[in-house]
Design a protein around this motif. Structure first.
Motif, short mmCIF file in Angstrom:
data_model
loop_
_atom_site.label_atom_id
_atom_site.label_comp_id
_atom_site.label_asym_id
_atom_site.label_seq_id
_atom_site.Cartn_x
_atom_site.Cartn_y
_atom_site.Cartn_z
N GLY A 57 0.83 -1.21 0.00
CA GLY A 57 0.00 0.00 0.00
C GLY A 57 0.87 1.26 0.00
O GLY A 57 0.63 2.20 -0.77
N ALA A 58 1.87 1.24 0.86
CA ALA A 58 2.76 2.41 0.93
C ALA A 58 3.52 2.59 -0.38
O ALA A 58 3.72 3.72 -0.85
N ALA A 59 3.93 1.46 -0.98
CA ALA A 59 4.65 1.54 -2.25
C ALA A 59 3.74 2.11 -3.36
O ALA A 59 4.20 2.83 -4.24
N ARG A 60 2.44 1.76 -3.28
CA ARG A 60 1.48 2.32 -4.26
C ARG A 60 1.38 3.83 -4.09
O ARG A 60 1.32 4.57 -5.07
N ALA A 62 4.07 17.61 -5.68
CA ALA A 62 4.59 16.63 -4.72
C ALA A 62 5.77 17.23 -3.96
O ALA A 62 5.92 17.01 -2.75
N GLY A 63 6.56 18.02 -4.67
CA GLY A 63 7.73 18.64 -4.05
C GLY A 63 7.33 19.55 -2.90
O GLY A 63 7.91 19.48 -1.81
N LEU A 72 7.30 3.51 1.54
CA LEU A 72 7.33 4.88 0.99
C LEU A 72 8.71 5.25 0.44
O LEU A 72 8.84 6.13 -0.41
N ALA A 73 9.75 4.59 0.96
CA ALA A 73 11.12 4.96 0.57
C ALA A 73 11.49 4.35 -0.77
O ALA A 73 11.05 3.27 -1.10
N TRP A 82 2.29 9.19 -6.02
CA TRP A 82 2.53 10.59 -5.65
C TRP A 82 3.99 11.02 -5.68
O TRP A 82 4.28 12.20 -5.86
N LEU A 83 4.89 10.07 -5.44
CA LEU A 83 6.28 10.50 -5.24
C LEU A 83 7.24 10.13 -6.36
O LEU A 83 8.27 10.76 -6.52
N ASP A 84 6.93 9.06 -7.12
CA ASP A 84 7.86 8.68 -8.19
C ASP A 84 7.57 9.51 -9.43
O ASP A 84 6.42 9.69 -9.82
#
Lengths: 87, 494
Positions: free
Chosen positions: A71-74, B433-434, B481-482, A79-81
């Protein structure tokens, strides 16, 4: 350490907490750990790591215990990649 | 060995078990207590050397040699008392600084000062070709000099020990191994906090016993906050905002330049304070308490406050062993300003061998001097919120110089400044996002110092197995998340 508060614990209790932490982390991350083991440099270490992690990874996959990590990877993927980020 | 890795997780579990297991054995078999205590100290030292030697065994042996030599100097000073005079402390300081200068500044001094000066002198003497040939023959040697990780940190710890012994503030460690454990203790070995000898050596001499109460709640919160800061925030800011800008500043415009500079400002905070948080947390679990190293530095409303909240262990070291011995503020205004500038100049050079670091330090020194001067001359004080915004932005602007100092120097700095002027250039960085990650990174300062005490107090009431379980859940979310892989901590290079 802060004896006066009376709520801190001895090393045995801390060890128990640490054991729970390590056990749960392995259970919830075993599939990812198995993948990482495949990328290890040294053959013997790689085989040993895979042999150790594989049964836990199967157990984790069976009960979908890695749902938090996935879930966190999704969230990260959404949002972050940034594939177009200039790295 | 890096903190956020599986290798360190296994290493720490083994060290934790051995540390407390041996403590329990020492108390259980009181007849062999001394033997078990010695073995425990030996295990701690071996663990620290393994932690450091994972990167380089020869440098781990150098660290060991440093502990032998510095303890020898301390014993010399303590043994002869007043009769020893200033010779041992001068020798000890010269040796420690000499080793640091050799590994850290030889290339910089040679290429930045000796070589260009020599070219002019040799040209004047008509021996330019011979000088060029000499330079070419020495360059391969200079290229072989590798900076040992953390040498700046443990050199300052060794200096604090010999100077405090010379001043009579502390006694030498009872046994060499206690000092070696202080110098090499793995949680703070490579990137601080710089713990004072007077604080840690007594704890190393009388290791915490099995009845020591461990603050697992505080340790867990610190370690998890540190891992989140490093693995999620700092690494994201570096890869997506700061590194692209500083690698090719000519490709970016005003908005990107602003985002990149904010990103580096928060990256260096999240990266460095994360190391301190994890170090303090790990030490707590082993029964040792370190002082805090960061206290919401970007909330500061003056430059003086900033330096009391940023890398506190270095700032206080520079104050106690450099600024005050120089005369501090006791020898008139002009001397005070000069002392401030000199202290910050050397503080800048401590971070790295380059003119950009030196200039960064000098500018911070100038800001402290001007602030002090204005404080005396002008009674007007701006509103705190305005002062905070001003201080944050000046500090952020000066980080450009610092970041450039660890890359290609002044060219990078000029490139980023030019990017600020490229108004109208569209943004190519991930702005939405930033901004969100920047906001989270800024807000993480609310975890510094005792600001999270209310939360830690609650966690402390929970059974330890619940604490461990919830920590595992939070840690798993952080891992998800990392991004893949772990970047080294920024301060490893210092």
């Amino acid at each position: 350490m802060k004896d006066s508060e009376g709520r801190n614990v001895t090393w045995k209790a801390a060890a128990a907490g640490l054991a729970v932490f390590y056990a749960l982390v392995v259970l919830m991350n075993a599939p990812a750990m198995e993948k990482n083991a495949e990328n290890m440099d040294y053959g013997v270490a790689r085989d040993a790591a895979k042999a150790l992690v594989r049964p836990v990874a199967r157990l984790s996959a069976m009960f979908r215990l890695d749902f938090l990590r996935r879930g966190a990877a999704r969230v990260r993927g959404r949002w972050l990649d940034h594939e177009d980020s200039p790295q | 060995m890096l903190f956020p890795t599986l290798t360190f997780a296994v290493f720490f579990a083994v060290v934790f078990g051995l540390n407390w297991g041996l403590a329990a054995l020492a108390e259980r078999y009181s007849g062999c207590e001394r033997g078990f205590v010695s073995l425990r100290k030996l295990v701690l030292l071996a663990a620290s050397l393994l932690f450091y030697g994972w990167w380089s065994w020869p440098f781990a042996l150098m660290l060991l040699a440093s502990s032998v030599i510095n303890h020898g100097f301390a014993l010399w000073m303590a043994g002869r008392g007043e009769r020893a005079g200033r010779l041992p402390v001068v020798l000890a300081v010269a040796l420690n600084i000499g080793v640091l200068v050799f590994f850290k500044y030889t290339g910089f001094l040679f290429n930045g000062a000796v070589a260009p000066l020599g070219v002019k002198v040799a040209g004047w003497l008509g021996r330019g070709d011979a000088w060029i040939a000499f330079l070419e023959s020495t360059q391969p040697f200079l290229d072989t000099i590798v900076l040992p990780v953390g040498i700046s940190f443990y050199t300052f710890q060794a200096l604090s020990y010999v100077i405090d012994v010379a001043r009579g503030e502390i006694k030498p460690a009872r046994r060499w191994i206690d000092f070696a454990n202080y110098l090499a203790f793995f949680p703070q070995l490579v990137a601080g906090p710089i713990v004072r000898a007077g604080h840690l050596i007594p704890a190393m001499e009388n290791l915490p016993g099995t009845q020591t109460k461990l603050d697992t709640a505080r340790a867990g919160v610190l370690i998890l906050v540190g891992l989140f800061k490093k693995m999620v925030i700092a690494d994201y800011l570096a890869a997506n905002l700061a590194d692209p800008l500083f690698a090719m500043p000519e490709d970016f415009g005003t908005i990107d330049a602003l985002m990149g500079v904010y990103a580096y400002t928060l990256q260096i905070y999240c990266d460095f304070s994360a190391y301190s948080d994890i170090a303090i947390g790990c030490a707590l679990l082993l029964g040792f308490e370190f002082p805090i190293n960061f206290d919401a530095p970007y909330f500061s409303d003056s430059f003086q406050t900033f330096w009391r909240r940023w890398h506190i262990s270095l700032s206080s070291w520079l104050r106690d062993y450099l600024y005050i011995p120089l005369g501090g503020s006791r020898r008139g205004k002009a001397r005070t300003y000069a002392n401030l500038m000199l202290t910050m100049f050397l503080g800048g050079l401590w971070h790295g061998a380059g003119w950009a670091f030196a200039l960064w330090g000098i500018l911070h020194g100038a800001l402290l001097a001007v602030e002090r001067m204005l404080g005396r001359l002008v009674s007007f004080r701006p509103p705190k919120w305005l002062a905070r915004i001003f201080v944050f932005h000046v500090v952020a602007f000066l980080w450009i110089l610092f970041r450039a100092g660890s890359a290609d120097g002044m060219e990078t700095f000029k490139g980023v400044i030019n990017a600020f002027g490229a108004v109208g250039t569209g943004s190519t960085l991930p702005v939405a996002a930033g901004v969100a990650v920047l906001a989270v990174g800024f807000a993480l300062q609310l975890c510094d110092g005792s600001r999270l005490a209310w939360f830690t107090d609650r966690v402390r009431r929970w059974p330890v197995w619940v604490q461990g379980g919830l920590a595992a859940v939070v840690f798993t979310i952080i891992l998800g998340l990392a991004p893949e892989g772990v970047a080294p901590f920024i301060y490893f290079q210092f």
